[in-house]
Design a protein around this motif. Structure first.
Motif, mmCIF file in Angstrom:
data_model
loop_
_atom_site.group_PDB
_atom_site.id
_atom_site.type_symbol
_atom_site.label_atom_id
_atom_site.label_comp_id
_atom_site.label_asym_id
_atom_site.label_seq_id
_atom_site.Cartn_x
_atom_site.Cartn_y
_atom_site.Cartn_z
ATOM 1 N N UNK A 1 -28.957 12.268 41.145
ATOM 2 C CA UNK A 1 -29.313 10.845 41.087
ATOM 3 C C UNK A 1 -30.442 10.627 42.080
ATOM 4 N N UNK A 2 -31.613 10.269 41.569
ATOM 5 C CA UNK A 2 -32.839 10.216 42.366
ATOM 6 C C UNK A 2 -33.090 8.885 43.063
ATOM 7 N N UNK A 3 -32.331 7.846 42.711
ATOM 8 C CA UNK A 3 -32.582 6.531 43.313
ATOM 9 C C UNK A 3 -31.269 5.755 43.379
ATOM 10 N N UNK A 4 -31.184 4.801 44.305
ATOM 11 C CA UNK A 4 -29.963 4.008 44.409
ATOM 12 C C UNK A 4 -29.858 2.998 43.276
ATOM 13 N N UNK A 5 -28.632 2.586 42.943
ATOM 14 C CA UNK A 5 -27.366 3.006 43.540
ATOM 15 C C UNK A 5 -27.017 4.439 43.155
ATOM 16 N N UNK A 6 -26.478 5.198 44.123
ATOM 17 C CA UNK A 6 -26.185 6.601 43.919
ATOM 18 C C UNK A 6 -24.784 6.729 43.326
ATOM 19 N N UNK A 7 -24.712 6.868 42.008
ATOM 20 C CA UNK A 7 -23.423 6.874 41.327
ATOM 21 C C UNK A 7 -23.568 7.508 39.955
ATOM 22 N N UNK A 8 -22.430 7.866 39.375
ATOM 23 C CA UNK A 8 -22.378 8.304 37.978
ATOM 24 C C UNK A 8 -20.989 8.040 37.446
ATOM 25 N N UNK A 9 -20.909 7.870 36.126
ATOM 26 C CA UNK A 9 -19.637 7.598 35.461
ATOM 27 C C UNK A 9 -19.370 8.647 34.393
ATOM 28 N N UNK A 10 -18.098 8.976 34.220
ATOM 29 C CA UNK A 10 -17.685 9.963 33.228
ATOM 30 C C UNK A 10 -16.297 9.612 32.708
ATOM 31 N N UNK A 11 -15.890 10.326 31.653
ATOM 32 C CA UNK A 11 -14.539 10.207 31.122
ATOM 33 C C UNK A 11 -13.864 11.577 31.158
ATOM 34 N N UNK B 1 -23.723 15.980 47.769
ATOM 35 C CA UNK B 1 -24.752 16.420 48.710
ATOM 36 C C UNK B 1 -25.800 15.328 48.867
ATOM 37 N N UNK B 2 -26.033 14.916 50.111
ATOM 38 C CA UNK B 2 -27.031 13.888 50.407
ATOM 39 C C UNK B 2 -28.307 14.551 50.902
ATOM 40 N N UNK B 3 -29.429 14.134 50.331
ATOM 41 C CA UNK B 3 -30.745 14.574 50.781
ATOM 42 C C UNK B 3 -31.481 13.359 51.340
ATOM 43 N N UNK B 4 -32.106 13.534 52.505
ATOM 44 C CA UNK B 4 -32.731 12.415 53.203
ATOM 45 C C UNK B 4 -34.251 12.459 53.064
ATOM 46 N N UNK B 5 -34.867 11.323 53.340
ATOM 47 C CA UNK B 5 -36.333 11.269 53.330
ATOM 48 C C UNK B 5 -36.890 12.180 54.425
ATOM 49 N N UNK B 6 -38.130 12.608 54.234
ATOM 50 C CA UNK B 6 -38.711 13.627 55.111
ATOM 51 C C UNK B 6 -38.798 13.177 56.566
ATOM 52 N N UNK C 1 -22.510 -2.581 51.541
ATOM 53 C CA UNK C 1 -23.149 -2.660 50.222
ATOM 54 C C UNK C 1 -24.656 -2.869 50.286
ATOM 55 N N UNK C 2 -25.277 -2.484 51.398
ATOM 56 C CA UNK C 2 -26.730 -2.548 51.492
ATOM 57 C C UNK C 2 -27.357 -1.320 50.820
ATOM 58 N N UNK C 3 -28.663 -1.385 50.600
ATOM 59 C CA UNK C 3 -29.402 -0.326 49.912
ATOM 60 C C UNK C 3 -29.559 0.889 50.823
ATOM 61 N N UNK C 4 -28.985 2.033 50.421
ATOM 62 C CA UNK C 4 -29.095 3.256 51.207
ATOM 63 C C UNK C 4 -30.380 4.032 50.919
ATOM 64 N N UNK C 5 -31.178 3.547 49.966
ATOM 65 C CA UNK C 5 -32.403 4.240 49.604
ATOM 66 C C UNK C 5 -33.416 4.315 50.736
ATOM 67 N N UNK D 1 -32.810 5.452 53.601
ATOM 68 C CA UNK D 1 -32.505 6.681 54.345
ATOM 69 C C UNK D 1 -32.303 7.868 53.396
ATOM 70 N N UNK D 2 -31.544 7.657 52.315
ATOM 71 C CA UNK D 2 -31.196 8.738 51.392
ATOM 72 C C UNK D 2 -32.215 8.808 50.266
ATOM 73 N N UNK D 3 -32.721 10.005 50.033
ATOM 74 C CA UNK D 3 -33.724 10.212 48.978
ATOM 75 C C UNK D 3 -33.067 10.456 47.624
ATOM 76 N N UNK D 4 -32.055 11.311 47.607
ATOM 77 C CA UNK D 4 -31.325 11.590 46.369
ATOM 78 C C UNK D 4 -29.946 12.124 46.705
ATOM 79 N N UNK D 5 -29.056 12.048 45.703
ATOM 80 C CA UNK D 5 -27.690 12.528 45.855
ATOM 81 C C UNK D 5 -27.370 13.447 44.675
ATOM 82 N N UNK D 6 -26.730 14.573 44.966
ATOM 83 C CA UNK D 6 -26.320 15.518 43.931
ATOM 84 C C UNK D 6 -24.795 15.544 43.878
ATOM 85 N N UNK D 7 -24.250 15.270 42.690
ATOM 86 C CA UNK D 7 -22.808 15.318 42.464
ATOM 87 C C UNK D 7 -22.480 16.592 41.687
#
Length: 279
Positions: A111-121, A131-136, A86-90, A92-98
């Motif tokens: 999602x451009x910043x941690x926590x990398x998540x989204x909610x829906x119904x 898809x994970x995108x990493x810092x340069x 549960x540490x901050x992945x920011x 290493x990871x720059x953004x996540x695409x769901x």
């Protein structure tokens, strides 16, 4: 929302426990090093015989909304990528695409910043591409993961509970071989990253201090509202490693004792046992 036809799931060893929580056995995802031009190599040289490991967990937690909920909105679910502890992945990871089912409005969610998540119904189960995108300074390549959203428990003999969610999580270790000096200096003291023992004689720049001044914008998931449902992969993984190491040591001790008894009982051996050399 209609059901989708999921692609073949890139998963291994999934099982559903008695408490409705599904987990996937640990695996390691090694990221290949992209080719770099000469200027980049000179500016930020890579470290041979060094690997940086980032343990991650990705998954979904789905709650049944009860009989009063509409048929098309029967469940509320959250998909996420989090650190295994549960540490901050920011770092290493720059953004996540769901990538959601096409029946959703705006199915590509960034999602451009941690926590990398989204909610829906919704009501249907489908495969989510993550898809994970990493810092340069980490890696120029992206990492594609796949997760199947599960809304209904395996045991459907009785009515589904509104208090107990269906949890499906996967554990993976992302391995970055031959990291750049800048990347290692930036993360070597970060709790989300595992850095093994460095080769002797390796001179590194001073570690970059970890900024903890702005706790309001921190991206860890230690106090997450759903954290009570997160699985503890770190302890299980460490116990498995310790058990495996203990077995290896015990097997080696048995082998040495057997060889020692042969040496003590037979003053002249015509041929030493395989793997043992008399001196």
């Amino acid at each position: 929302m209609s059901h989708s036809h999921p692609l073949p799931l890139k998963r291994q060893g999934e099982h559903l426990s008695d408490d409705g929580v599904s987990a996937i056995k640990p695996s390691r995802l090694k990221i290949a090093i992209p080719s770099e031009d000469t200027d980049k190599k000179n500016a930020n040289r890579r470290l041979k015989d060094v690997e940086i490991c980032v343990p991650i967990v990705y998954g979904t937690i789905a709650f049944y909304l009860g009989r009063k909920a509409s048929e098309s909105q029967s469940h509320k679910w959250t998909v996420y990528v989090r650190g295994a502890t549960n540490e901050d992945l920011g770092v290493v990871i720059k953004r996540v695409v769901f990538q959601l089912h096409p029946s959703f409005n705006n199915p590509t969610r960034v999602v451009e910043s941690p926590p990398f998540e989204l909610s829906e119904c919704g009501w249907g189960e489908f495969e989510i591409a993550i898809t994970l995108y990493f810092h340069s300074d980490v890696c120029e390549k992206q990492l594609d993961l796949y997760h199947h959203l599960k809304l209904y428990p395996e045991d459907e003999s009785g009515p589904q509970s509104t208090k107990k969610p269906v949890v499906v999580e996967s554990y993976n270790e992302i391995v970055f071989p031959e990291p750049s000096e800048g990347f290692l200096a930036r993360v070597q003291n970060h709790p989300a990253v595992n850095v093994p023992r460095l080769p002797a004689g390796l001179n590194l720049p001073s570690p970059v201090p970890i900024d903890t001044t702005n706790d309001k914008e921190r991206g860890d998931t230690k106090d997450h509202p759903l954290s009570q449902w997160f699985m503890n992969f770190s302890e299980a993984d460490e116990l498995l490693k310790l058990a495996a190491a203990r077995q290896q040591v015990q097997a080696h001790i048995v082998k040495l004792r057997r060889q020692l008894s042969l040496v003590e009982g037979l003053p002249q051996l015509p041929k030493p046992p395989s793997g043992y050399e008399c001196t």
